[in-house]
Motif scaffolding. Structure first.
Motif, short mmCIF file in Angstrom:
data_model
loop_
_atom_site.label_atom_id
_atom_site.label_comp_id
_atom_site.label_asym_id
_atom_site.label_seq_id
_atom_site.Cartn_x
_atom_site.Cartn_y
_atom_site.Cartn_z
N SER A 43 65.85 -10.64 5.10
CA SER A 43 65.34 -11.53 6.16
C SER A 43 64.84 -10.74 7.35
CB SER A 43 66.45 -12.48 6.64
OG SER A 43 66.88 -13.33 5.61
N GLY A 44 63.65 -11.11 7.79
CA GLY A 44 63.13 -10.62 9.06
C GLY A 44 63.49 -11.64 10.12
N VAL A 56 63.10 -17.08 14.81
CA VAL A 56 62.28 -17.25 13.61
C VAL A 56 62.83 -16.31 12.55
CG1 VAL A 56 59.96 -17.03 12.63
CG2 VAL A 56 60.25 -17.72 15.02
N VAL A 57 63.03 -16.83 11.36
CA VAL A 57 63.51 -16.03 10.24
C VAL A 57 62.56 -16.23 9.06
CG1 VAL A 57 65.40 -15.65 8.61
CG2 VAL A 57 65.91 -16.33 10.97
N VAL A 58 62.07 -15.14 8.50
CA VAL A 58 61.34 -15.20 7.25
C VAL A 58 62.23 -14.49 6.23
CG1 VAL A 58 59.21 -14.72 6.00
CG2 VAL A 58 59.12 -15.15 8.47
N SER A 59 62.72 -15.26 5.27
CA SER A 59 63.69 -14.76 4.30
C SER A 59 62.99 -14.60 2.95
CB SER A 59 64.87 -15.74 4.21
OG SER A 59 65.92 -15.18 3.48
N ALA A 68 54.93 -7.74 -1.45
CA ALA A 68 54.24 -7.78 -0.16
C ALA A 68 54.09 -6.37 0.41
CB ALA A 68 54.99 -8.69 0.82
N ALA A 69 55.16 -5.59 0.35
CA ALA A 69 55.10 -4.21 0.85
C ALA A 69 54.13 -3.39 0.02
CB ALA A 69 56.49 -3.58 0.82
N SER A 70 54.15 -3.57 -1.28
CA SER A 70 53.22 -2.84 -2.16
C SER A 70 51.78 -3.13 -1.77
CB SER A 70 53.45 -3.22 -3.62
OG SER A 70 54.72 -2.80 -4.06
N THR A 71 51.48 -4.40 -1.50
CA THR A 71 50.12 -4.80 -1.13
C THR A 71 49.75 -4.21 0.23
OG1 THR A 71 50.35 -6.83 -2.40
CG2 THR A 71 48.62 -6.78 -0.73
N ALA A 87 58.01 -3.38 6.19
CA ALA A 87 56.96 -4.36 5.89
C ALA A 87 57.47 -5.78 6.16
CB ALA A 87 56.49 -4.21 4.45
N VAL A 88 58.71 -6.06 5.80
CA VAL A 88 59.31 -7.38 6.07
C VAL A 88 59.34 -7.63 7.58
CG1 VAL A 88 61.50 -8.67 6.04
CG2 VAL A 88 60.64 -7.57 3.94
#
Length: 161
Positions: A43-44, A56-59, A68-71, A87-88
């Motif tokens: 979670s960010g 705000v949490v993006v889990s 996502a990190a690879s991209t 990246a998160v």
């Protein structure tokens, strides 16, 4: 928590995934958050302050975090390493920043992102703010957006009751 507060965050997450990652984030169910446990393993977390307060949490599921990190990094991430966690944090920052731009009347300041990992990790929202959780599905797997946000006057009136 009113829908007009959450919509900028939903729009920002969908836009961030589509434009930065070339990945469609399809909105699922919306619910009031019943506990402090994050939905997924990574979670960010970003705090908001100004004429409103919130978190705000993006889990992310591990699969979504690594893809996502690879991209973003144009390299293959096969484990939850520091690059993936960075990246998160950056994606969470972009989502919060995009929503902030749509909530100008609250003169929001966005904190630096923190990243938390682990099964059933807990994230505590400001008191007197009831967070909303929105699930998303992508071709890479699931993620969720959790937002607890309220103008200062609403928080103050809840405290006085």
């Amino acid at each position: 928590m009113r829908v007009e507060y959450i919509n900028p965050f939903i729009a920002s997450l969908k836009n961030t995934f589509r434009t930065m990652l070339g990945c469609d984030a399809r909105r699922g169910s919306l619910s009031l958050k019943q506990d402090n446990r994050a939905k997924h393993f990574v979670s960010g977390v970003i705090g908001l302050s100004g004429k409103a307060v919130g978190t705000v949490v993006v889990s992310f599921s591990p699969e979504v975090a690594m893809r996502a990190a690879s991209t973003m990094l144009m390299t293959e991430a096969n484990e939850l390493n520091l690059d993936v966690l960075d990246a998160v944090g950056e994606l969470t920052n972009i989502v919060a920043g995009g929503a902030k731009a749509q909530l100008e009347e609250y003169s929001l300041m966005v904190s630096l992102p923190s990243v938390v990992t682990g099964h059933d990790h807990e994230i505590h929202f400001p008191s007197n703010v009831t967070p909303i959780c929105i699930g998303f599905d992508t071709d890479w797997g699931p993620l969720s957006l959790e937002v607890g946000f309220a103008p200062i006057e609403e928080v103050a009136s809840k405290r006085s009751h």
